[in-house]
Design a protein around this motif. Sequence first.
Motif, PDB file in Angstrom:
ATOM      1  N   ILE A 246      -6.146   3.945  -3.634  1.00 52.55           N
ATOM      2  CA  ILE A 246      -6.730   4.273  -2.157  1.00 52.55           C
ATOM      3  C   ILE A 246      -8.139   3.357  -2.136  1.00 52.55           C
ATOM      4  CG2 ILE A 246      -7.634   5.641  -0.418  1.00 52.55           C
ATOM      5  CD1 ILE A 246      -5.361   7.593  -0.994  1.00 52.55           C
TER       6      ILE A 246
ATOM      7  N   VAL B  95       0.752  -1.129  -0.060  1.00 56.58           N
ATOM      8  CA  VAL B  95       0.069   0.079  -0.073  1.00 56.58           C
ATOM      9  C   VAL B  95       0.838   1.256   0.103  1.00 56.58           C
ATOM     10  CG1 VAL B  95      -1.714   1.423   1.436  1.00 56.58           C
ATOM     11  CG2 VAL B  95      -1.976  -1.223   1.071  1.00 56.58           C
TER      12      VAL B  95
ATOM     13  N   GLY C  93      -2.864   7.249   2.907  1.00 55.77           N
ATOM     14  CA  GLY C  93      -3.646   5.974   2.746  1.00 55.77           C
ATOM     15  C   GLY C  93      -3.684   5.190   3.882  1.00 55.77           C
TER      16      GLY C  93
ATOM     17  N   LEU D 210       0.781   3.686  -3.407  1.00 56.28           N
ATOM     18  CA  LEU D 210       0.437   5.084  -3.242  1.00 56.28           C
ATOM     19  C   LEU D 210       1.137   6.101  -3.445  1.00 56.28           C
ATOM     20  CD1 LEU D 210      -2.328   4.209  -0.413  1.00 56.28           C
ATOM     21  CD2 LEU D 210      -2.658   4.328  -2.830  1.00 56.28           C
TER      22      LEU D 210
ATOM     23  N   ALA E 293      -5.565  -2.661  -4.568  1.00 60.20           N
ATOM     24  CA  ALA E 293      -4.802  -1.404  -4.555  1.00 60.20           C
ATOM     25  C   ALA E 293      -3.999  -0.985  -5.767  1.00 60.20           C
ATOM     26  CB  ALA E 293      -3.839  -1.420  -3.214  1.00 60.20           C
TER      27      ALA E 293
END
Length: 435
Positions: free
Chosen positions: A187, A40, A51, A44, A182
């Motif tokens: 997000i 993640v 996030g 991101l 993801a």
Amino acid sequence: MQKLISIKKIFTADIFRISFLNAIAVFIRMITGFVSIKAVAWLLGPLGPMGIAMLGQLNNFTNIILAVSNGGITNGVTRYVAEYSGSPKKYQLFLGTSFWITAVLSVVCGLVLILGAGYFAENILKDTQYKSVFYIFGSTVILYAFNTLLISVINGFKEFRKYVAANILGSIIGLIFTIGLAFKFGIWGALVSAVTFQSVVFGLTLLMVLNTRWFKLKDFIGKFSKTAAIKLGHYSLMALVTAIVMPVSQLIIRGYISDNVSIHEAGIWEGINRVSNMYMLVFATSLGVYYMPRLAELHTHRELRGEVFNVYKLVMPLLILFSLALYAGRDLVISILFTSEFAEMEKLFPFQVLGDFLKLTGWVLAYILVAKSMTRTYIIMEFVSSISQVVFNIIFIDLYGTVGATMGYAAGHGLYMIAMFIIFRKLVFTKPAST
């Protein structure tokens, strides 16, 4: 020689063997959890801390909804199934009653989530564009709730291999969902994965128990027992209080950091919480699998005291060693699990590690409150713990910024630990009379 025999007895005891088996599932959950965090954060990019902060908000909210959707009865189901596992007529009452409680409440929760999706998106995630996350959650929460119920029944029957397998499946599927969604949707995808993967796991958990001696569909959809419901209600009240006050306190603290420092710093704080939660799973889940059902079986002062001290002798040295290793390797942990955006997390480790030690020390005694249905004391202590966490955090955040949140964490759990020792002072400090 006697000391060697004592050590051998500890490491051949049920808690050690069961903990070792459970450690396999916990290790996999840790690895998948770490990979998920890294994925993640990496996917991101600069939005990683934001996030992670949003996922923290959603996870707290999800825990509240899940507890409400099954009435907070999972600990009660485990306790009474364990207690009456040799008496089918008795445990069947709890299976049927728990099914109907879960079915009705999860449907109600699902409708509330769907009808209030816009409100929840605005107040939990601070953006109404994410209301579809709550539509999806509302549509699948009943499966989420039934999966939790089945796992609590498995735990009650002490079918630890199935319990471990169910947790491993949950970890792997959770990782697949998180990375896949993801990667595809950013997000939004990470948020959807947080509220859906357990629903998929339900089907696999169900397949695992279909051929067990105790699983009969007619028992689960059978009679609702008012007596069983009242007994489960004691645990329900305790679990619901925990599920509401603790996540709410985290929602408040995370929101306070976002509003008074920055959402970036809130993400950094959530990151250290994720690290802490992952390694604490090793200890917390072992206590949940073995310790709580075991405490329910014990009745005398001597037995309870012996069990508590055996757990302390095994768990605390391991926690100290793990905590020291984590602190010493904190820079490596950050580089492996996160990205450069999380470098500031290094300053949060000292008080977080201390807080974890104090937290587990208090937990070992707090499990007695659950196992022995000490409802009033348990509820009071949950409110004391949650309120103290919020108060200490606000005070220290105002003084020291984000690092103050970890100071508040340690102070709050230190207060809780002291309270536990006061409550159980006779058990801890008074040796039983020799026979």
